[in-house]
Motif scaffolding. Structure first.
Motif, mmCIF file in Angstrom:
data_model
loop_
_atom_site.group_PDB
_atom_site.id
_atom_site.type_symbol
_atom_site.label_atom_id
_atom_site.label_comp_id
_atom_site.label_asym_id
_atom_site.label_seq_id
_atom_site.Cartn_x
_atom_site.Cartn_y
_atom_site.Cartn_z
ATOM 1 N N VAL A 34 -33.575 -52.388 63.932
ATOM 2 C CA VAL A 34 -32.381 -52.640 63.136
ATOM 3 C C VAL A 34 -31.893 -54.054 63.452
ATOM 4 C CG1 VAL A 34 -30.042 -51.867 62.611
ATOM 5 C CG2 VAL A 34 -31.783 -50.203 63.251
ATOM 6 N N PRO A 35 -31.587 -54.874 62.439
ATOM 7 C CA PRO A 35 -31.111 -56.233 62.706
ATOM 8 C C PRO A 35 -29.840 -56.237 63.553
ATOM 9 C CG PRO A 35 -31.664 -55.956 60.379
ATOM 10 C CD PRO A 35 -31.701 -54.585 60.996
ATOM 11 N N VAL A 36 -29.747 -57.184 64.485
ATOM 12 C CA VAL A 36 -28.561 -57.270 65.347
ATOM 13 C C VAL A 36 -27.372 -57.743 64.516
ATOM 14 C CG1 VAL A 36 -29.960 -57.738 67.393
ATOM 15 C CG2 VAL A 36 -29.040 -59.643 66.065
ATOM 16 N N PRO A 37 -26.146 -57.479 64.975
ATOM 17 C CA PRO A 37 -24.958 -57.925 64.239
ATOM 18 C C PRO A 37 -24.951 -59.439 64.047
ATOM 19 C CG PRO A 37 -24.360 -56.337 65.934
ATOM 20 C CD PRO A 37 -25.792 -56.674 66.163
ATOM 21 N N ASP A 38 -24.514 -59.886 62.862
ATOM 22 C CA ASP A 38 -24.512 -61.318 62.551
ATOM 23 C C ASP A 38 -23.628 -62.118 63.490
ATOM 24 O OD1 ASP A 38 -26.212 -60.869 60.417
ATOM 25 O OD2 ASP A 38 -24.568 -60.644 58.961
ATOM 26 N N GLY A 39 -22.536 -61.509 63.951
ATOM 27 C CA GLY A 39 -21.606 -62.242 64.802
ATOM 28 C C GLY A 39 -22.033 -62.367 66.247
ATOM 29 N N GLY A 40 -23.191 -61.807 66.600
ATOM 30 C CA GLY A 40 -23.684 -61.902 67.965
ATOM 31 C C GLY A 40 -23.615 -60.568 68.695
ATOM 32 N N VAL A 41 -24.393 -60.453 69.751
ATOM 33 C CA VAL A 41 -24.435 -59.232 70.547
ATOM 34 C C VAL A 41 -24.885 -59.589 71.953
ATOM 35 C CG1 VAL A 41 -26.826 -58.702 69.898
ATOM 36 C CG2 VAL A 41 -25.325 -56.864 70.659
ATOM 37 N N ILE A 42 -24.366 -58.852 72.930
ATOM 38 C CA ILE A 42 -24.772 -59.009 74.326
ATOM 39 C C ILE A 42 -25.830 -57.954 74.625
ATOM 40 C CG2 ILE A 42 -23.976 -59.051 76.727
ATOM 41 C CD1 ILE A 42 -21.089 -59.407 75.529
#
Length: 263
Positions: free
Chosen positions: A132-140
Motif C-alpha cells: 500500500v502506498p505510504v501517506p503523501d505527507g510522510g511517515v516514520i
C-alpha cells in the motif's frame, strides 16, 4: 495463486472444538493437527473446516467436523507460524516437532520454542498482504527490534505493542532528525514493520505490525541518547491508518519515509 512452499509462513494447522471444556487449548479441545500440504491447493483456511478438505483416512476428524457443522458449531482454525532464525535452510524434523510440542503444551518448554498460535484469519491476512502506498505527507518507519519473537507481535493489543516496541528508542542522529521534523511539521504516522528475511520467514519485510500517530519525540537523558516517543491524541486517525495499512506491506525506501533507528 498458492503461496510458494519456500515462503509459506506456516506448515501446521490445528482444528479446535469450542463446544468442550478447555483441555489442550484455552478455547476448547484440539482434535486435529494437520499439515499445510494436506489441504486442497491453493490453500484457503476457510475450507479447512470442511470434512472433505482432510485426508480420506482421517475418518474420526472428518466425522467430528460433520457433526459440529450440522450442529451449527463454528470450528476454530489456528496455525503455528514458523519461527526459526536461519534464513538459508528450514529446520529439520526435530525442530518442527519441538515447536509443535511447545505449542500444544500448557506452558512453553523453553524460550526458543515459546508456543505461538495464529488465528486462521490472521494467517490468511499475512499471506494476502499487498503493498500500500505510504501517506503523501510522510511517515516514520520503526523496525521490529529486540528478542521478542516477531510472530507474537500481530497478536498484541496496539497499546501494549507501542509500549514494548516503540515508546522508547535509542540513538542520536535518527531520533533527533525525526524530532525536528515533528516540531516543524506537526504529527506524523508511525509504522512498526517487520525486519523480514531473504529466504523463508514468518513475516515478509516491511509488513506493518502497528500504526500510530506521533506528536513528538523527546530526549529522556542529558546525553540525548535515549528518547521517548509520544503519541498524538487522535484515535480517529489511528483507526483509519490501521484499516488501510495494518497487516499490509509498505515501501520503506519511499522518499517520504523517515527512519527511526539507533543511529
Amino acid at each position: 495463486m498458492p503461496t510458494p512452499t519456500a515462503s509459506a509462513p506456516w506448515r501446521i494447522f490445528l482444528l479446535i472444538d469450542p463446544s468442550t471444556r478447555p483441555t489442550n487449548h484455552p478455547l476448547g479441545m484440539i482434535f486435529y493437527v494437520g499439515l499445510r500440504d494436506e489441504l486442497p491447493q491453493p490453500v484457503d483456511l476457510r475450507e479447512a473446516t470442511e470434512p472433505q478438505a482432510l485426508p480420506a483416512e482421517e475418518t474420526p476428524a472428518r466425522e467430528r467436523l460433520e457433526r459440529l457443522n450440522s450442529e451449527g458449531i463454528r470450528v476454530l482454525v489456528e496455525v503455528i507460524p514458523e519461527q526459526w532464525q536461519e534464513s538459508a535452510r528450514p529446520p529439520g524434523l526435530p525442530r518442527v516437532v519441538g515447536t509443535l510440542c511447545a505449542t500444544l503444551h500448557p506452558a512453553p518448554l523453553n524460550v526458543r520454542h515459546a508456543g505461538v498460535r495464529w488465528p486462521g484469519a490472521l494467517a490468511q491476512k499475512v499471506e494476502s498482504a499487498r503493498e500500500v502506498p505510504v501517506p503523501d505527507g510522510g511517515v516514520i518507519i520503526r523496525r521490529h527490534q529486540g528478542s521478542v519473537p516477531v510472530a507474537t507481535l500481530p497478536l498484541l493489543d496496539p497499546d501494549d505493542l507501542f509500549e514494548q516496541q516503540v515508546e522508547f528508542v535509542e540513538g542520536r542522529n535518527s531520533p533527533r532528525e525525526v524530532s525536528n521534523r515533528l516540531a516543524d511539521g506537526g504529527p506524523l504516522p508511525l509504522f512498526l514493520v517487520a525486519e523480514g528475511r531473504t529466504e523463508r520467514g514468518v513475516l515478509p519485510s516491511n509488513f506493518v505490525l502497528g500504526a500510530w500517530m506521533i506528536e513528538r519525540i523527546e530526549p529522556v537523558d542529558e546525553e540525548r541518547l535515549r528518547w521517548r516517543v509520544v503519541r498524538a491524541d487522535d484515535g480517529e486517525t489511528e483507526g483509519a491508518l490501521r484499516r488501510r495499512y495494518l497487516h499490509h506491506l509498505v515501501d520503506a525506501g519511499d522518499p517520504a519515509v523517515l527512519r527511526l533507528r539507533k543511529a
